[in-house]
Motif scaffolding. Structure first.
Motif, PDB file in Angstrom:
ATOM      1  N   ILE A  47      41.446  -9.648 -21.367  1.00 49.42           N
ATOM      2  CA  ILE A  47      40.673 -11.061 -21.244  1.00 49.42           C
ATOM      3  C   ILE A  47      41.740 -12.505 -20.886  1.00 49.42           C
ATOM      4  O   ILE A  47      41.164 -13.219 -20.016  1.00 49.42           O
ATOM      5  CB  ILE A  47      39.614 -11.340 -21.961  1.00 49.42           C
ATOM      6  CG1 ILE A  47      38.838  -9.979 -21.817  1.00 49.42           C
ATOM      7  CG2 ILE A  47      38.969 -12.107 -21.622  1.00 49.42           C
ATOM      8  CD1 ILE A  47      37.755  -9.645 -23.210  1.00 49.42           C
ATOM      9  N   LYS A  48      42.503 -12.228 -21.916  1.00 50.69           N
ATOM     10  CA  LYS A  48      43.135 -13.791 -22.005  1.00 50.69           C
ATOM     11  C   LYS A  48      44.598 -13.409 -21.149  1.00 50.69           C
ATOM     12  O   LYS A  48      45.073 -14.260 -20.664  1.00 50.69           O
ATOM     13  CB  LYS A  48      43.901 -14.145 -22.890  1.00 50.69           C
ATOM     14  CG  LYS A  48      42.418 -14.875 -24.480  1.00 50.69           C
ATOM     15  CD  LYS A  48      43.254 -15.308 -25.709  1.00 50.69           C
ATOM     16  CE  LYS A  48      44.301 -16.299 -25.368  1.00 50.69           C
ATOM     17  NZ  LYS A  48      44.170 -17.498 -25.225  1.00 50.69           N
ATOM     18  N   LYS A  49      44.829 -12.358 -20.508  1.00 53.53           N
ATOM     19  CA  LYS A  49      46.525 -11.980 -19.902  1.00 53.53           C
ATOM     20  C   LYS A  49      47.204 -12.739 -20.871  1.00 53.53           C
ATOM     21  O   LYS A  49      48.340 -13.241 -20.912  1.00 53.53           O
ATOM     22  CB  LYS A  49      46.476 -12.724 -18.588  1.00 53.53           C
ATOM     23  CG  LYS A  49      44.958 -12.080 -17.679  1.00 53.53           C
ATOM     24  CD  LYS A  49      45.325 -12.250 -16.335  1.00 53.53           C
ATOM     25  CE  LYS A  49      44.573 -12.091 -14.739  1.00 53.53           C
ATOM     26  NZ  LYS A  49      43.559 -12.716 -14.935  1.00 53.53           N
ATOM     27  N   PRO A 135      42.565 -15.469 -31.405  1.00 56.38           N
ATOM     28  CA  PRO A 135      42.933 -16.820 -30.249  1.00 56.38           C
ATOM     29  C   PRO A 135      42.031 -17.737 -29.846  1.00 56.38           C
ATOM     30  O   PRO A 135      41.125 -17.237 -29.356  1.00 56.38           O
ATOM     31  CB  PRO A 135      44.301 -16.184 -29.724  1.00 56.38           C
ATOM     32  CG  PRO A 135      43.466 -14.833 -28.788  1.00 56.38           C
ATOM     33  CD  PRO A 135      42.450 -14.250 -30.414  1.00 56.38           C
ATOM     34  N   SER A 136      43.170 -18.844 -29.093  1.00 53.61           N
ATOM     35  CA  SER A 136      41.927 -19.591 -28.290  1.00 53.61           C
ATOM     36  C   SER A 136      41.525 -18.938 -27.169  1.00 53.61           C
ATOM     37  O   SER A 136      41.800 -18.635 -26.183  1.00 53.61           O
ATOM     38  CB  SER A 136      42.599 -21.007 -27.936  1.00 53.61           C
ATOM     39  OG  SER A 136      43.815 -20.500 -26.892  1.00 53.61           O
ATOM     40  N   ALA A 137      40.469 -19.589 -27.292  1.00 54.31           N
ATOM     41  CA  ALA A 137      39.372 -18.634 -25.919  1.00 54.31           C
ATOM     42  C   ALA A 137      39.373 -19.443 -24.538  1.00 54.31           C
ATOM     43  O   ALA A 137      38.836 -20.051 -24.128  1.00 54.31           O
ATOM     44  CB  ALA A 137      37.671 -18.840 -26.116  1.00 54.31           C
ATOM     45  N   ASN A 138      40.446 -19.001 -24.291  1.00 54.96           N
ATOM     46  CA  ASN A 138      41.306 -19.949 -22.230  1.00 54.96           C
ATOM     47  C   ASN A 138      42.312 -19.167 -21.648  1.00 54.96           C
ATOM     48  O   ASN A 138      42.936 -18.284 -23.381  1.00 54.96           O
ATOM     49  CB  ASN A 138      42.208 -21.072 -22.885  1.00 54.96           C
ATOM     50  CG  ASN A 138      42.927 -21.081 -23.988  1.00 54.96           C
ATOM     51  OD1 ASN A 138      42.831 -21.434 -25.019  1.00 54.96           O
ATOM     52  ND2 ASN A 138      44.768 -20.879 -23.362  1.00 54.96           N
ATOM     53  N   PRO A 139      42.455 -18.392 -20.809  1.00 52.77           N
ATOM     54  CA  PRO A 139      43.310 -17.800 -20.189  1.00 52.77           C
ATOM     55  C   PRO A 139      45.266 -18.179 -20.305  1.00 52.77           C
ATOM     56  O   PRO A 139      45.062 -19.606 -20.489  1.00 52.77           O
ATOM     57  CB  PRO A 139      43.488 -18.312 -18.877  1.00 52.77           C
ATOM     58  CG  PRO A 139      41.953 -19.046 -18.331  1.00 52.77           C
ATOM     59  CD  PRO A 139      41.629 -19.866 -19.906  1.00 52.77           C
ATOM     60  N   VAL A 143      44.410 -25.209 -20.626  1.00 57.78           N
ATOM     61  CA  VAL A 143      43.366 -25.872 -21.986  1.00 57.78           C
ATOM     62  C   VAL A 143      42.903 -25.277 -22.955  1.00 57.78           C
ATOM     63  O   VAL A 143      42.146 -23.703 -22.274  1.00 57.78           O
ATOM     64  CB  VAL A 143      43.291 -27.445 -21.465  1.00 57.78           C
ATOM     65  CG1 VAL A 143      42.560 -27.554 -22.317  1.00 57.78           C
ATOM     66  CG2 VAL A 143      43.936 -27.507 -20.050  1.00 57.78           C
ATOM     67  N   SER A 144      43.158 -25.175 -23.871  1.00 59.36           N
ATOM     68  CA  SER A 144      42.099 -24.748 -25.022  1.00 59.36           C
ATOM     69  C   SER A 144      40.891 -24.995 -24.639  1.00 59.36           C
ATOM     70  O   SER A 144      40.480 -25.648 -24.097  1.00 59.36           O
ATOM     71  CB  SER A 144      42.307 -25.121 -26.217  1.00 59.36           C
ATOM     72  OG  SER A 144      43.422 -24.715 -26.534  1.00 59.36           O
ATOM     73  N   ALA A 145      39.219 -24.343 -25.033  1.00 57.18           N
ATOM     74  CA  ALA A 145      38.470 -24.342 -24.712  1.00 57.18           C
ATOM     75  C   ALA A 145      37.516 -25.070 -25.998  1.00 57.18           C
ATOM     76  O   ALA A 145      37.604 -24.724 -27.127  1.00 57.18           O
ATOM     77  CB  ALA A 145      37.497 -23.257 -24.617  1.00 57.18           C
ATOM     78  N   LEU A 221      55.623 -23.220 -20.581  1.00 60.07           N
ATOM     79  CA  LEU A 221      53.965 -23.790 -19.743  1.00 60.07           C
ATOM     80  C   LEU A 221      53.004 -23.055 -20.730  1.00 60.07           C
ATOM     81  O   LEU A 221      52.889 -22.292 -21.235  1.00 60.07           O
ATOM     82  CB  LEU A 221      53.964 -23.405 -18.428  1.00 60.07           C
ATOM     83  CG  LEU A 221      52.264 -23.694 -17.929  1.00 60.07           C
ATOM     84  CD1 LEU A 221      52.616 -25.338 -17.322  1.00 60.07           C
ATOM     85  CD2 LEU A 221      52.124 -22.871 -17.068  1.00 60.07           C
ATOM     86  N   HIS A 222      52.303 -24.180 -21.874  1.00 60.24           N
ATOM     87  CA  HIS A 222      51.030 -24.922 -22.418  1.00 60.24           C
ATOM     88  C   HIS A 222      50.429 -25.720 -21.992  1.00 60.24           C
ATOM     89  O   HIS A 222      50.778 -26.282 -21.908  1.00 60.24           O
ATOM     90  CB  HIS A 222      51.824 -24.270 -23.304  1.00 60.24           C
ATOM     91  CG  HIS A 222      51.118 -22.940 -25.367  1.00 60.24           C
ATOM     92  ND1 HIS A 222      51.786 -21.666 -24.926  1.00 60.24           N
ATOM     93  CD2 HIS A 222      49.977 -22.864 -25.209  1.00 60.24           C
ATOM     94  CE1 HIS A 222      51.137 -20.734 -25.463  1.00 60.24           C
ATOM     95  NE2 HIS A 222      49.626 -21.902 -25.973  1.00 60.24           N
ATOM     96  N   TYR A 223      49.216 -24.614 -22.972  1.00 61.08           N
ATOM     97  CA  TYR A 223      47.823 -25.786 -22.602  1.00 61.08           C
ATOM     98  C   TYR A 223      47.752 -27.478 -20.840  1.00 61.08           C
ATOM     99  O   TYR A 223      47.625 -27.667 -20.964  1.00 61.08           O
ATOM    100  CB  TYR A 223      48.264 -27.769 -23.396  1.00 61.08           C
ATOM    101  CG  TYR A 223      49.079 -26.296 -25.170  1.00 61.08           C
ATOM    102  CD1 TYR A 223      47.019 -25.598 -25.880  1.00 61.08           C
ATOM    103  CD2 TYR A 223      50.287 -26.441 -26.005  1.00 61.08           C
ATOM    104  CE1 TYR A 223      48.099 -24.974 -26.546  1.00 61.08           C
ATOM    105  CE2 TYR A 223      49.692 -26.129 -27.277  1.00 61.08           C
ATOM    106  CZ  TYR A 223      49.319 -25.321 -27.375  1.00 61.08           C
ATOM    107  OH  TYR A 223      49.858 -24.844 -28.672  1.00 61.08           O
TER     108      TYR A 223
HETATM  109 MG    MG Z   1      46.580 -21.180 -27.409  1.00 58.00          MG
END
Ligand code: MG
Ligand code: AMP
Length: 310
Positions: A47-49, A135-139, A143-145, A221-223
């Protein structure tokens, strides 16, 4: 916030069937699944790839339950006593007979462990007979949710259920510390390093390229909100949003601020929702006014720096 037991029951039922559910925590929303189940954990990555070599954080109700899966030392206990539940994640040694899915750890013999403080998350954990990989619920890399709407915006119906829990109160991911030997910070986060040092009564080192250590090459690359970010900007370009720590005297439509008067806690809480808002308002890039590099300002700058590698 009032606890809605029917909602928690619904999440519990889905998790028992190895489905993934988004859950609120005080740091950011998590995409949760049974940490003992290969099937559930594979779904999280899909889901998160998320790259398979980036291991998951596992959420426990308390250290009594953790004992079954990990061993821990005195430094862990000192920090646990003061800061847990709360925004700190520990890297610990897995026990040989632990039931943690190999998918969680990418076959490592260490585990990232956290004890969430959010009442809804704790209430849910109490009802389950397994810990939650979340883990954080974002692709991956975005950016995290920090709200249920953020999760729905990002995933639509790919996530079976989003458990409501209001806006995350910390708003930044946890501080990750490898506590097995000499304490080492692997990721700056919602708990300040000075507080950790005061409790341990010693200096902790900060890994200078923390995220690359656990998963080489994946974290340049993150967030990212998906538009370029310029740090320490003094001038604003055309079509650019201007982001500052505190409310500016001049208030133009393209001005966004993270707090009323420079409070870093408030700024942390608002960081991700403001980045998302700027993107929704269709700006092409973001100029960020210098933010002091102290306390949570360090974490905010760390996130903006990673997000700027667009
Ligand atoms: Mg994360
Ligand atoms: P997230 O859950 O998306 O906030 O990210 C979890 C972070 O914890 C990632 O940066 C992982 O690389 C890191 N992590 C998870 N497990 C381990 C581990 N065993 N050792 C080091 N870092 C880890």
């Amino acid at each position: 916030m009032k606890i809605n037991l029917a909602n928690i029951k619904k999440a519990q039922k889905l998790l028992n069937k190895n489905e993934c559910v988004a859950i609120p925590t005080e740091t950011v929303y998590g995409l949760a699944g049974n940490a003992y189940s290969d099937k559930a954990c594979k779904k999280i990555y899909k889901i998160k790839k998320r790259p398979k070599n980036n291991p998951l954080i596992v959420h426990y109700l308390n250290n009594q339950i953790l004992k079954k899966d990990c061993s821990f030392n005195n430094d862990f206990l000192k920090l646990y006593k003061v800061f847990c539940p709360g925004p700190i994640t520990f890297i610990l040694d897995l026990k040989k007979n632990s039931k943690i899915s190999k998918i969680v750890t990418n076959k490592k013999n260490t585990l990232a462990v956290r004890f969430p403080k959010h009442r809804v998350a704790r209430n849910l954990l109490k009802k389950l007979d397994f810990p939650l990989a979340a883990p954080s619920a974002n692709p991956s890399s975005k950016v995290s949710a920090v709200s249920s709407d953020d999760v729905r915006d990002d995933f639509g119906n790919k996530v079976k259920y989003v458990l409501e829990g209001g806006k995350s109160s910390v708003g930044l991911e946890s501080t990750i510390i490898d506590i097995r030997n000499k304490p080492k910070i692997l990721r700056l986060g919602g708990l300040e390093i000075s507080a950790i040092e005061r409790t341990l009564k010693k200096k902790v080192t900060i890994s200078n390229n923390p995220l690359k250590v656990s998963s080489p090459g994946q974290f340049n690359l993150h967030y990212s909100p998906g538009i370029p970010i310029r740090l320490n900007a003094k001038k604003i370009n055309k079509n650019e949003a201007y982001l500052s720590l505190e409310k500016m005297r001049q208030n133009k439509t393209n001005f966004y601020f993270l707090s009323n008067n420079g409070n870093l806690r408030e700024a942390a809480k608002n960081l991700y929702s403001t980045l998302r808002k700027i993107k929704k308002d269709k700006y092409k890039s973001i100029a960020v006014r210098k933010i002091p590099n102290k306390g949570l300002g360090k974490t905010i700058n760390d996130r903006l720096k990673r997000a700027s590698k667009f």
